[in-house]
Design a protein around this motif. Structure first.
Motif, PDB file in Angstrom:
ATOM      1  N   LEU A  81       0.828  -1.211   0.000  1.00 11.76           N
ATOM      2  CA  LEU A  81       0.000   0.000   0.000  1.00 11.76           C
ATOM      3  C   LEU A  81       0.866   1.266   0.000  1.00 11.76           C
ATOM      4  CD1 LEU A  81      -2.870  -0.821   2.534  1.00 11.76           C
ATOM      5  CD2 LEU A  81      -2.927  -0.990   0.048  1.00 11.76           C
ATOM      6  N   LEU A  82       1.927   1.259   0.810  1.00 11.40           N
ATOM      7  CA  LEU A  82       2.766   2.454   0.951  1.00 11.40           C
ATOM      8  C   LEU A  82       3.757   2.612  -0.190  1.00 11.40           C
ATOM      9  CD1 LEU A  82       3.681   2.328   4.770  1.00 11.40           C
ATOM     10  CD2 LEU A  82       1.695   3.393   3.678  1.00 11.40           C
ATOM     11  N   GLU A  83       4.137   1.497  -0.806  1.00  2.80           N
ATOM     12  CA  GLU A  83       5.175   1.464  -1.848  1.00  2.80           C
ATOM     13  C   GLU A  83       6.515   1.963  -1.320  1.00  2.80           C
ATOM     14  OE1 GLU A  83       3.727   3.420  -5.382  1.00  2.80           O
ATOM     15  OE2 GLU A  83       2.572   1.654  -5.981  1.00  2.80           O
ATOM     16  N   GLN A  84       6.771   1.724  -0.043  1.00  2.60           N
ATOM     17  CA  GLN A  84       8.086   1.995   0.528  1.00  2.60           C
ATOM     18  C   GLN A  84       8.215   1.235   1.851  1.00  2.60           C
ATOM     19  OE1 GLN A  84       7.309   6.452   1.599  1.00  2.60           O
ATOM     20  NE2 GLN A  84       8.997   5.807   2.938  1.00  2.60           N
ATOM     21  N   MET A  89      10.181  -2.731   9.854  1.00  7.69           N
ATOM     22  CA  MET A  89       9.611  -3.725   8.945  1.00  7.69           C
ATOM     23  C   MET A  89      10.552  -4.910   8.793  1.00  7.69           C
ATOM     24  SD  MET A  89       8.534  -3.261   4.943  1.00  7.69           S
ATOM     25  CE  MET A  89      10.115  -3.733   4.268  1.00  7.69           C
ATOM     26  N   ARG A  90       9.989  -6.101   8.975  1.00  9.72           N
ATOM     27  CA  ARG A  90      10.744  -7.343   8.753  1.00  9.72           C
ATOM     28  C   ARG A  90       9.823  -8.302   8.020  1.00  9.72           C
ATOM     29  NH1 ARG A  90      12.223  -9.555  14.316  1.00  9.72           N
ATOM     30  NH2 ARG A  90      13.215 -11.187  13.096  1.00  9.72           N
ATOM     31  N   ILE A  91      10.313  -8.865   6.924  1.00  9.41           N
ATOM     32  CA  ILE A  91       9.502  -9.759   6.096  1.00  9.41           C
ATOM     33  C   ILE A  91      10.246 -11.067   5.908  1.00  9.41           C
ATOM     34  CG2 ILE A  91       8.478 -10.122   3.807  1.00  9.41           C
ATOM     35  CD1 ILE A  91       8.098  -7.111   3.598  1.00  9.41           C
ATOM     36  N   GLY A  92       9.545 -12.192   6.073  1.00  7.44           N
ATOM     37  CA  GLY A  92      10.152 -13.502   5.873  1.00  7.44           C
ATOM     38  C   GLY A  92       9.118 -14.592   6.010  1.00  7.44           C
ATOM     39  N   PRO A  93       9.462 -15.836   5.639  1.00  8.03           N
ATOM     40  CA  PRO A  93       8.504 -16.938   5.722  1.00  8.03           C
ATOM     41  C   PRO A  93       8.197 -17.353   7.149  1.00  8.03           C
ATOM     42  CG  PRO A  93      10.673 -17.747   5.065  1.00  8.03           C
ATOM     43  CD  PRO A  93      10.759 -16.256   5.072  1.00  8.03           C
ATOM     44  N   GLU A  94       9.110 -17.023   8.093  1.00 10.06           N
ATOM     45  CA  GLU A  94       8.868 -17.377   9.484  1.00 10.06           C
ATOM     46  C   GLU A  94       8.119 -16.229  10.162  1.00 10.06           C
ATOM     47  OE1 GLU A  94      12.546 -14.902   9.450  1.00 10.06           O
ATOM     48  OE2 GLU A  94      11.613 -16.439   8.194  1.00 10.06           O
ATOM     49  N   ASP A  95       7.862 -16.355  11.461  1.00 12.58           N
ATOM     50  CA  ASP A  95       7.144 -15.334  12.210  1.00 12.58           C
ATOM     51  C   ASP A  95       8.081 -14.172  12.490  1.00 12.58           C
ATOM     52  OD1 ASP A  95       5.335 -13.950  13.655  1.00 12.58           O
ATOM     53  OD2 ASP A  95       5.366 -15.242  15.419  1.00 12.58           O
ATOM     54  N   THR A  96       8.187 -13.224  11.540  1.00  6.70           N
ATOM     55  CA  THR A  96       9.172 -12.151  11.646  1.00  6.70           C
ATOM     56  C   THR A  96       8.662 -10.972  12.466  1.00  6.70           C
ATOM     57  OG1 THR A  96       8.402 -11.378   9.493  1.00  6.70           O
ATOM     58  CG2 THR A  96      10.378 -12.716   9.521  1.00  6.70           C
ATOM     59  N   LEU A 144       6.757   7.903   9.118  1.00  6.80           N
ATOM     60  CA  LEU A 144       7.459   8.229   7.873  1.00  6.80           C
ATOM     61  C   LEU A 144       6.602   9.171   7.042  1.00  6.80           C
ATOM     62  CD1 LEU A 144       7.187   5.241   5.377  1.00  6.80           C
ATOM     63  CD2 LEU A 144       6.139   5.147   7.620  1.00  6.80           C
ATOM     64  N   PRO A 145       7.238  10.016   6.226  1.00  8.47           N
ATOM     65  CA  PRO A 145       6.501  10.973   5.399  1.00  8.47           C
ATOM     66  C   PRO A 145       5.958  10.311   4.133  1.00  8.47           C
ATOM     67  CG  PRO A 145       8.861  11.288   5.115  1.00  8.47           C
ATOM     68  CD  PRO A 145       8.692  10.209   6.152  1.00  8.47           C
ATOM     69  N   ASN A 146       4.848   9.618   4.268  1.00  9.98           N
ATOM     70  CA  ASN A 146       4.231   8.914   3.146  1.00  9.98           C
ATOM     71  C   ASN A 146       2.835   9.483   2.898  1.00  9.98           C
ATOM     72  OD1 ASN A 146       2.426   6.553   2.029  1.00  9.98           O
ATOM     73  ND2 ASN A 146       4.523   5.915   1.591  1.00  9.98           N
ATOM     74  N   GLN A 147       2.491   9.715   1.631  1.00  9.89           N
ATOM     75  CA  GLN A 147       1.218  10.343   1.282  1.00  9.89           C
ATOM     76  C   GLN A 147       0.026   9.544   1.793  1.00  9.89           C
ATOM     77  OE1 GLN A 147       0.933  13.241  -0.169  1.00  9.89           O
ATOM     78  NE2 GLN A 147      -1.263  13.327  -0.627  1.00  9.89           N
ATOM     79  N   VAL A 148       0.096   8.217   1.736  1.00 12.42           N
ATOM     80  CA  VAL A 148      -1.009   7.374   2.199  1.00 12.42           C
ATOM     81  C   VAL A 148      -1.307   7.635   3.663  1.00 12.42           C
ATOM     82  CG1 VAL A 148      -1.761   4.999   2.608  1.00 12.42           C
ATOM     83  CG2 VAL A 148      -0.545   5.572   0.497  1.00 12.42           C
ATOM     84  N   GLY A 414      -1.905   8.473  -2.847  1.00  8.39           N
ATOM     85  CA  GLY A 414      -0.503   8.094  -2.762  1.00  8.39           C
ATOM     86  C   GLY A 414      -0.321   6.590  -2.813  1.00  8.39           C
ATOM     87  N   GLY A 415       0.935   6.144  -2.837  1.00 12.68           N
ATOM     88  CA  GLY A 415       1.245   4.725  -2.834  1.00 12.68           C
ATOM     89  C   GLY A 415       0.542   3.945  -3.918  1.00 12.68           C
ATOM     90  N   ALA A 416       0.062   2.758  -3.563  1.00 10.09           N
ATOM     91  CA  ALA A 416      -0.601   1.885  -4.530  1.00 10.09           C
ATOM     92  C   ALA A 416      -1.924   2.461  -5.016  1.00 10.09           C
ATOM     93  CB  ALA A 416      -0.839   0.508  -3.905  1.00 10.09           C
TER      94      ALA A 416
END
Length: 541
Positions: A81-84, A89-96, A144-148, A414-416
């Motif tokens: 949604l934010l496109e940033q 933020m942590r992303i992975g297949p396990e419980d991140t 963070l300065p994000n339009q969304v 903004g974003g997506a």
């Protein structure tokens, strides 16, 4: 009428839409503090149900709570949604994601830990301090300065555990925290992985914590591009069956199917479905700022009704207690009889069963209280809330509706949300009635030779066929008469009750559009107007 409503009427032109929003917010806050809060304080509502509301609860932006088991794509969904990226933020297949992360707008990028966050009066999280350090150490605000994020805030929750991991204690009441957020957010999105529809015990308890918030709940079936069409149908059916066992409501939750990340689709068979579903979800999220005042009003009404019911329960327990001896025995008896007391109060005060708190939870909480210290029923406090629900709320609702008409439409940008609003990647661009919009040649011309052969079998006179003969061919499409009637009006450009060969070709083209699953336009777009009629036909709106 409220005194602040009178002041608002004269100030609307001077101050504009923002002051109008503040006036509605001030009205809600005033109603709560003057009518509902005294009732809550008198009967210890905050100890049993929910902490008192603060100014930030009325002034905060619409919030979205994301809930799901680990690896269902919650954090990736926010990134999509934010496109940033966002701090933490942590992303992975396990419980991140092992923390609750409030993703909010800020002029500079950074993060605030939970212990500092709950003492900030400008943030709506101060009452979360009651969950202790075990929770606060797992809570942070990512700015963070994000339009969304100028329009909405997003709460990312830890991945819900399954299997053996469910037995590991988090150190705080996870479901109570989710319930706290659910009472204050505008939308609750449950995410499921198309490859793993198992609803664990902890996930089931989490969903049950959203009792009474059904109108806020939506479901996202994520990673749907990783299965084929037949498997997707089975997965969708299994999901609805599983949800039906956990959510005890007759209404079916809205389920959005797709793959919500910025990567190529693994299976493109259902691309059109995914695009349509994504647009529907975007529209739902984009409408949240416009509906924020109504949502806060609705939540205030639900809270006021619960506060009334709670007062009836507490005052009844107080009334039934003996003055001298046998207090503990009577207390145990009243707790055991609580379901019967609910029924009795429903009949006596004509209250819906759905307004009462969950029996088991109430029984457990009552074990810790001395009923003799409860207050007796105070009719004036009840009357104040009744007056608010009967008279003040309707006036405020009218004010909100008035302001919605006067203010410009507020949409998340903004974003997506910007990626599919303009240009060739807008949903439906170049499809259906929009096909050929950018082409110089009339789009119907490529199939016109086939349509011409049909046209000349329908006995044209002076280059035109009658409505009767046209109908004989058009009904072979098996479309309902209401649809064929609309196609006739669009195709009969000169409104003479007959069709020439170009108009007939246009009618067949519109039939094809409808049979392909697209909607018909309300008026004929300029690029579909037959070449010989373009000078005589007025321009479409």
């Amino acid at each position: 009428m409220f005194s602040w409503m009178g002041r608002q009427a004269g100030g609307r032109e001077r101050s504009g839409g923002m002051d109008a929003v503040q006036t509605v917010t001030g009205g809600l806050r005033s109603l709560y503090q003057r009518k509902v809060l005294p009732l809550e304080e008198a009967y210890r509502f905050h100890e049993f149900h929910s902490p008192a509301l603060e100014d930030a609860d009325f002034e905060n932006k619409p919030m979205i709570l994301l809930v799901g088991q680990y690896s269902t794509g919650k954090t990736t969904f926010i990134r999509y949604l934010l496109e940033q990226d966002f701090p933490g933020m942590r992303i992975g297949p396990e419980d991140t994601t092992d923390s609750h992360i409030a993703v909010m707008y800020g002029e500079t990028e950074g993060s605030t830990p939970g212990n500092a966050l709950v003492v900030d009066p400008k943030k709506p999280f101060r009452k979360l301090s009651r969950f202790g350090n075990a929770f606060l150490n797992r809570f942070m605000c990512s700015q963070l300065p994000n339009q969304v994020l100028k329009s909405i805030s997003i709460i990312d929750s830890p991945g819900i555990l399954s299997g053996e991991k469910q037995r590991i204690s988090r150190g705080y009441d996870f479901c109570q925290v989710l319930q706290w957020f659910a009472e204050r957010v505008d939308r609750i999105i449950l995410l499921f992985d198309a490859h793993n529809l198992d609803i664990s015990d902890e996930f089931s308890e989490a969903i049950k914590a959203f009792r009474g918030q059904d109108d806020k709940m939506r479901v996202v079936l994520n990673k749907a591009d990783q299965v084929d069409t037949q498997q997707l149908m089975r997965v969708y059916g299994a999901l609805m069956w599983s949800l039906g066992k956990v959510i005890n409501t007759p209404e079916v939750l809205r389920v959005y199917i797709g793959s919500f990340w910025a990567q190529p689709l693994q299976n493109t068979d259902n691309r059109r479905l995914f695009e349509a579903e994504a647009q529907d979800l975007f529209r739902d999220i984009q409408s949240l700022p416009q509906k924020a005042a109504v949502r806060k009003l609705n939540d205030l009404i639900k809270r006021a009704r619960l506060a009334k019911v709670h007062a009836y329960i507490i005052s009844y327990l107080k009334k039934e207690m003996p003055n001298m001896f046998g207090k503990e025995n009577k207390k145990r008896e009243l707790i055991y009889r609580l379901p019967e007391i609910y029924v009795q109060l429903q009949r006596e005060y004509q209250i819906s069963a759905g307004d009462f708190p969950e029996v088991k939870a109430m029984q457990e909480q009552l074990e810790n209280y001395d009923f003799t210290k409860f207050h007796s029923l105070k009719p004036k406090l009840i009357e104040a809330v009744d007056n608010m629900l009967t008279n003040k709320i309707s006036s405020l609702m009218g004010l909100i509706s008035q302001e919605e008409m006067n203010m410009p439409t507020q949409m998340v940008q903004g974003g997506a949300f910007d990626g599919t609003t303009e240009g060739p990647f807008n949903q439906g661009y170049g499809e259906g009635a929009k096909e050929g919009a950018d082409e110089e040649e009339w789009v119907v011309a490529k199939d016109k030779p086939v349509y011409d052969e049909l046209f000349y079998t329908l006995s044209p006179i002076n280059g035109k066929i009658s409505g009767v003969n046209a109908k004989k061919e058009m009904v072979t499409s098996k479309l309902p008469n209401s649809v064929l009637g609309k196609i006739w009006k669009l195709a009969d450009c000169d409104c003479d009750g007959m069709l020439d060969e170009e108009e007939f070709a246009l009618a067949k083209h519109l039939i094809k559009i409808k049979l392909d699953g697209y909607e018909l336009p309300n008026s004929l777009p300029p690029h579909l107007v037959p070449p010989s009629h373009r000078k005589s036909l007025p321009k479409a709106d």
